[in-house]
Design an enzyme around this catalytic site. Structure first.
Site, PDB file in Angstrom:
ATOM      1  N   ASP A  78      42.464  30.674  47.973  1.00  0.00           N
ATOM      2  CA  ASP A  78      42.838  29.415  48.607  1.00  0.00           C
ATOM      3  C   ASP A  78      43.018  29.590  50.114  1.00  0.00           C
ATOM      4  OD1 ASP A  78      44.924  31.036  47.847  1.00  0.00           O
ATOM      5  OD2 ASP A  78      46.231  29.429  47.142  1.00  0.00           O
ATOM      6  N   ASP A 137      29.324  27.840  48.971  1.00  0.00           N
ATOM      7  CA  ASP A 137      28.912  26.456  49.217  1.00  0.00           C
ATOM      8  C   ASP A 137      29.700  25.859  50.375  1.00  0.00           C
ATOM      9  OD1 ASP A 137      26.991  26.510  47.307  1.00  0.00           O
ATOM     10  OD2 ASP A 137      27.994  25.202  45.883  1.00  0.00           O
ATOM     11  N   TYR A 193      31.728  32.231  34.133  1.00  0.00           N
ATOM     12  CA  TYR A 193      30.446  31.617  33.789  1.00  0.00           C
ATOM     13  C   TYR A 193      29.780  32.307  32.604  1.00  0.00           C
ATOM     14  CZ  TYR A 193      30.690  29.158  38.271  1.00  0.00           C
ATOM     15  OH  TYR A 193      31.070  28.361  39.326  1.00  0.00           O
ATOM     16  N   ASP A 221      30.963  31.262  44.135  1.00  0.00           N
ATOM     17  CA  ASP A 221      30.180  30.035  44.035  1.00  0.00           C
ATOM     18  C   ASP A 221      30.756  28.960  44.953  1.00  0.00           C
ATOM     19  OD1 ASP A 221      28.435  28.060  43.226  1.00  0.00           O
ATOM     20  OD2 ASP A 221      29.190  27.921  41.176  1.00  0.00           O
ATOM     21  N   LYS A 263      42.567  36.028  43.365  1.00  0.00           N
ATOM     22  CA  LYS A 263      43.727  35.167  43.116  1.00  0.00           C
ATOM     23  C   LYS A 263      44.760  35.984  42.337  1.00  0.00           C
ATOM     24  CE  LYS A 263      45.821  31.126  43.394  1.00  0.00           C
ATOM     25  NZ  LYS A 263      46.417  30.707  44.696  1.00  0.00           N
TER      26      LYS A 263
END
Length: 355
Positions: free
Chosen positions: A223, A251, A141, A247, A190
């Site tokens: 994942d 959520d 970001y 993020d 990851k």
């Protein structure tokens, strides 16, 4: 205690929900003999309309000198033009960067009175108590971005970058939190694909091994974590991860309790004020209707008392008042499940009564 608190109602339902949280803070101040001075500023779309800037200096300067900042929400369709010079969300990213708010804390703990409001089975949800710690000022970001022509067609690039020091400091925040809870820290990355995640994994392990070796520490790929959150969420205590993964996962996790209207968050730095807000958006479709749920914002105010002002007793009282209101059956529309609902102001009044 004397404290300077800045209120940033923002857009959509922000002004309605912040107003109820302010009433709770004023009540707490009165009951405990504190002196809270409130300053209100503009951020997001309303600041663009007023100043052409989603975070003008007129707003930022008082925030720098505040003891705590309570934010409502930013954004809405009015400012969604992708060709616009600036967007409301830029104000949110900027205030995090300007105040050095690198660690975002999001607790996820379903209320017993609302267990059945979750889309997941009661057997999965009961006993869940997770604290996500998301790195907030680095990663993709805040990395370089560009658009260009490649082989005659438009292409876009965003770069994900993390420095060792950025990973170290957020892992320390998460590890210290784990020390006060169930001594279990999970790092999410990851690393099987991304070089950035391999640096994250090495650095996180080094911090834990050297400084927090007593913790039960494990690593989960992002994942897999997305699957575990809906299959075995009770297995996790404190979870630390980068900006992008945090993020998305928070959520997803926010739906475990069944409503975004019940979850607060805190954004903290090494020095200066923290920024506290509900995790839901500006909900422009219900703005001005008086039906928004103010509880997440009230709980965010409790987090401000706890983390920025050190007022643990007062924060616990607010948390207990919210739980009592829910146990007594009071519901706003988002959690009413088809039953009768009270409005935003009435819900705020019920919290005050419980206090």
């Amino acid at each position: 205690m004397r404290a300077n608190l800045v209120l940033l109602p923002g857009d959509g339902i922000g002004p309605e929900i912040v107003a109820e949280a302010e009433k709770v803070l004023r009540h707490i101040a009165s009951e405990h003999g504190h002196d809270f001075e409130f300053t209100t500023g503009e951020i997001g779309g309303c600041a663009i309309d007023a100043y052409g800037d989603p975070l003008p200096d007129k707003t930022l300067d008082p925030c720098r000198n505040a003891d705590g900042i309570l934010l409502g929400a930013v954004g809405g369709p009015k400012w969604d033009d992708p060709n616009a010079k600036t967007r409301p969300e830029v104000g949110l990213l900027k205030i995090r960067k300007e105040l050095g708010l690198f660690a975002n804390l999001r607790p996820i703990k379903p209320y017993s009175a609302l267990i059945d409001a979750s889309p997941l089975k009661r057997s999965i949800i009961e006993g869940v108590d997770i604290l996500f710690v998301r790195e907030l000022t680095g990663g993709i970001y805040f990395g370089a971005s560009r658009t260009e022509q490649i082989d005659g067609e438009e292409a876009a690039t965003n770069e994900m970058t993390y420095r060792v020091s950025e990973v170290e400091r957020v892992v320390r925040v998460a590890a210290r939190a784990a020390q006060t809870r169930r001594q279990h820290l999970t790092s999410v990355d990851k690393a099987n694909v991304l070089e950035v995640s391999r640096l994250w994994r090495r650095t996180a392990k080094s911090v834990v091994d050297k400084e927090f070796s007593e913790l039960n520490y494990d690593v989960v790929l992002v994942d897999a974590m997305a699957m575990h959150l809906i299959s075995r969420p009770r297995d996790f205590d404190v979870v630390v991860t980068g900006n992008l993964f945090g993020d998305i996962l928070t959520d997803e996790g926010s739906m475990l309790p069944g409503s975004l209207g019940l979850l607060p968050s805190a954004s903290l730095g090494e020095d200066g004020p923290g920024l506290y807000e509900p995790i839901h958006g500006s909900a422009p479709d219900i703005a001005g209707k008086g039906i928004a749920n103010p509880l997440a914002t009230i709980l965010a105010a409790a987090m401000m008392l706890r983390h920025s002002l050190g007022l643990q007793t007062e924060a616990d009282q607010i948390d207990a008042a919210v739980e009592k209101v829910l146990n007594d059956g009071h519901r706003t529309k988002d959690i009413a499940a088809g039953g009768s609902a009270i409005n935003t102001t009435q819900m705020g009044e019920e919290v005050l009564k419980a206090l």
